[in-house]
Scaffold this active site. Structure first.
Site, PDB file in Angstrom:
ATOM      1  N   ASP A  63       4.919   7.027   0.996  1.00 19.14           N
ATOM      2  CA  ASP A  63       3.974   6.786  -0.082  1.00 19.14           C
ATOM      3  C   ASP A  63       2.721   7.603   0.239  1.00 19.14           C
ATOM      4  O   ASP A  63       2.485   7.968   1.391  1.00 19.14           O
ATOM      5  CB  ASP A  63       3.656   5.294  -0.151  1.00 19.14           C
ATOM      6  CG  ASP A  63       2.602   4.975  -1.190  1.00 19.14           C
ATOM      7  OD1 ASP A  63       2.680   5.538  -2.286  1.00 19.14           O
ATOM      8  OD2 ASP A  63       1.695   4.174  -0.882  1.00 19.14           O
TER       9      ASP A  63
ATOM     10  N   ASP B 162       2.502   0.924   2.488  1.00 21.82           N
ATOM     11  CA  ASP B 162       1.462   0.073   3.064  1.00 21.82           C
ATOM     12  C   ASP B 162       1.805  -1.406   3.008  1.00 21.82           C
ATOM     13  O   ASP B 162       1.003  -2.248   3.387  1.00 21.82           O
ATOM     14  CB  ASP B 162       0.109   0.332   2.384  1.00 21.82           C
ATOM     15  CG  ASP B 162       0.147   0.055   0.885  1.00 21.82           C
ATOM     16  OD1 ASP B 162       1.117  -0.567   0.422  1.00 21.82           O
ATOM     17  OD2 ASP B 162      -0.797   0.458   0.191  1.00 21.82           O
TER      18      ASP B 162
END
Length: 706
Positions: A418, A602
């Site tokens: 990401d 995350d």
């Protein structure tokens, strides 16, 4: 016994080896229990129970019937029901076996020691050894047979019993040639020596759990509403309670610092070696050590729900989980013992009937076949290596959700990242700032500065910090007041700020190259691009992965231009930008179907993608969300841990393969040698006992392997 939701934990006394654990594991699964974990090293049994499964009393009774017992005191000593510890069994057997061995060697040397050659003397010395060994190995054998599981102890029990019964027949016939009392006693004693060495070596593989458990304080200094300090057991402290910790103390529970200031050592929890400064409002992790300072913190989670307890649970679960390599070894072990028993019977019959060996020698060869075989080494190869590898990862600040995850991590070929919060820090700063032609930059900058002061959004703070360094018009200046006019400010979440004819917020197509714009009646006056700071070490991580043959891919919902700019900075060649959540899932699914793929996020807004990938890796900073989101959790927001984690995982898998190769090779070479008569039962027992130690020693070596 304790339980948390539908997870039940027991401590079971009397588990001495992997065979015992397998018997209990098989029994619990047959009772309809799920997520069964049995660890003979720590004497722990865990399982998930639903309403349809057997109740706790039935489980306790079943474990007792197998020859083990559930203990309520976690600190109780492991003493079997007949009252001897493992060390006592070994000492008694060794003391009685030594004269038998001495007499045997003296006789081979041609020396006459009449009292040691007496059959009844040998019987008197060997009988206690056989009874102790028979009770010890016979219990495990019986437990395995009850669950239709043939384990290594079956071979030991059959070998010792065959030698002892054959010697009894010789004693009844008064035929000294049939005396093999020393063989029966030596078999049992040498295997007990091997078990003792194995137990000592295994203790070295459980140090990670022991070190983490030692971080938990037994008592807490609680601050009462009156200001009185009271000592309470850690289990009794509830969220909202204020507790005190001084220099040298352990932070007892997760909480928020309300008074004071401290520097804490979180190395055992996050792998961060340097002390971390904490000020009022910061989060403190239970188990961290106060290096200096004094803290009064408000507890946010009870111990059982806290970070330390959850880390310990994850490490225990990971250490007990079986990779595919172990499942293969288990399938082979399941048929190994019956095959060895068949080979032993054939060794006796063929050797005797063909004249290759005398009946006595044929029997000794058959016993040697039973004893030289070591399925236990195959059973220990994986769990010991996984235990050390997972512990080493935990010390580095990497939590692994299952031993099979270690195997997956080592085999990853594509790693998808990401962008925001993973390759970047998530802290935005102003990149380009442009004022439209014909506008006064000082007036425009002052207006933006004032309008952003009405917002608490992090982007607003970044823009104000940037504009402080620019030339700004005096807000009292007539020109500025005429320019700005009178307005009422209204902020719309996710859009921006409206102030009369002015709008300050997301571009919304006004300027394709900008992230934030200022407009008046729809006309562009100024624009900003926002740059997400690249996470330190990101480029080095991508380079290291490339050198190891792992392809790095970026998957982000951000614009293509910004994604490409970051990709060039860190060295990623494949970029998928502008991806909606459903598109991210489709990309991950496609990549996973082509080759083993990990998703690094995350742990907050990437949960779906993390779960869809072959392996989900979360940079969570020890947050509760991160602990739940992925199979691998990096406890520090340090992306360089990825390279270290993958290296340790690869070393762990290599260690497992080496140990399994040794276990298989040993048996393939040793069984034919024993069947042909090149190994007597005593040497066979010695080699078998030490084969386990070789496997465990290889696992212990993983602690410092580079």
């Amino acid at each position: 016994m304790s339980s948390h939701t539908d997870i039940v934990e027991l401590r079971v006394d009397g588990m001495d080896c992997n065979n015992c654990a397998q018997s209990i594991h098989r029994y619990l699964e047959r009772q309809g229990l799920e997520d069964v974990l049995v660890n003979f090293q720590t004497r722990e049994v865990r399982y998930r129970r639903d309403d349809a499964a057997a109740d706790a009393a039935t489980i306790r009774a079943g474990i007792h019937k197998l020859g083990f017992r559930v203990v309520d005191d976690a600190a109780s000593e492991s003493v079997p029901s007949w009252g001897l510890t493992a060390q006592q069994r070994l000492l008694i057997c060794a003391a009685l076996t030594l004269p038998l061995l001495l007499g045997h060697f003296l006789m081979v040397a041609g020396l006459n020691v009449s009292w040691l050659e007496n059959g009844w003397t040998q019987f008197a010395l060997a009988l206690p050894v056989y009874l102790i060994g028979g009770l010890h190995f016979g219990r495990s054998t019986l437990a395995g047979l009850r669950e239709r599981l043939l384990n290594m102890d079956v071979l030991i029990f059959l070998g010792a019993t065959a030698a002892f019964v054959y010697s009894m027949i010789g004693l009844a016939l008064r035929e000294p040639r049939f005396y093999f009392f020393e063989t029966a006693a030596t078999i049992i004693t040498l295997v007990l020596v091997g078990n003792w060495l194995e137990a000592r070596a295994v203790q070295r593989t459980t140090t990670a759990i022991g070190a983490l458990t030692a971080l938990r304080p037994e008592r807490v200094t609680a601050v009462m509403p009156s200001g009185t300090l009271v000592q309470l057991p850690v289990e009794q402290v509830r969220p909202g309670t204020q507790v005190r910790a001084n220099t040298g103390d352990k932070i007892p529970l997760d909480g928020i610092l309300r008074q004071g200031g401290v520097a804490v050592n979180e190395s055992m929890l996050t792998g961060e070696s340097l002390p971390v400064e904490k000020t009022i409002g910061d989060t403190l992790l239970g188990g961290s050590l106060v290096v200096y300072g004094q803290a009064t913190l408000e507890v946010t989670r009870a111990y059982r729900d806290g970070t330390l307890a959850r880390i310990i649970d994850l490490v225990k679960t990971a250490q007990a989980d079986k990779p595919e390599l172990q499942r293969l070894a288990d399938r082979i072990s399941a048929i190994f013992v019956p095959v060895v028993i068949g080979i032993s019977v054939l060794t006796f019959l063929i050797g005797w009937l063909t004249g290759y060996a005398t009946p006595t020698q044929a029997l000794m060869n058959a016993i040697a076949v039973l004893l030289i075989s070591c399925p236990c080494a195959m059973g220990l190869a994986t769990p010991t290596a996984v235990m050390v590898g997972v512990g080493r990862l935990a010390r580095a600040g990497v939590l692994i959700r299952g031993g099979s995850t270690v195997e997956k991590l080592a085999g990853i070929k594509t790693m998808v990242f990401d962008k925001t919060g993973t390759l970047t820090t998530g802290a935005l700063r102003v990149g380009d700032y442009r004022v439209a032609k014909g506008q006064d930059p000082t007036l425009v900058s002052r207006l933006i500065f004032e309008l952003e002061g009405y917002s608490s959004h992090p982007i607003a703070s970044s823009i104000r910090d940037f504009l402080r360094k620019q030339e700004l018009a005096d807000p009292q200046r007539k020109a500025y007041r005429a320019f700005a006019g009178a307005y009422t400010v209204h902020e719309t979440a996710g859009s921006g700020i409206t102030a009369g004819a002015f709008f300050l917020g997301a571009s919304g197509g006004v300027d394709e190259q900008a992230d934030v714009v200022l407009t008046r009646d729809g006309e562009l006056m100024a624009s900003f691009t926002l740059v997400d700071e690249v996470r330190e070490g990101a480029a080095a991580v991508i380079d290291s992965l490339r050198k190891e043959g792992v392809e790095a891919v970026m998957l982000t919902g951000d614009r293509q231009q910004k994604a490409d700019r970051l990709a060039r900075t860190v060295g990623i060649e494949t970029v998928h930008a502008g991806q909606r959540p459903d598109q991210k899932l489709a990309r991950i699914t496609a990549l996973s179907q082509s080759q083993p793929t990990a998703m690094v996020g995350d742990g907050i807004n990437d949960a779906a993608a993390l779960s869809r990938a072959d392996l989900g890796i979360s940079l969570g900073g020890a947050s509760a969300v991160a602990l739940d989101a992925a199979q691998v959790v990096l406890m520090r927001d340090d992306i360089s841990l990825l390279v270290q984690a993958r290296h340790i995982a690869a070393l762990t898998v290599r260690t497992i393969r080496e140990s399994l190769f040794w276990a298989f090779s040993y048996n393939i070479v040793a069984i034919p040698l024993a069947a042909l008569g090149y190994l007597n039962p005593m040497w066979a027992a010695l080699f078998m006992a030490f084969s386990d130690v070789v496997v465990i020693g290889n696992a212990v070596r993983l602690k410092h392997r580079q």
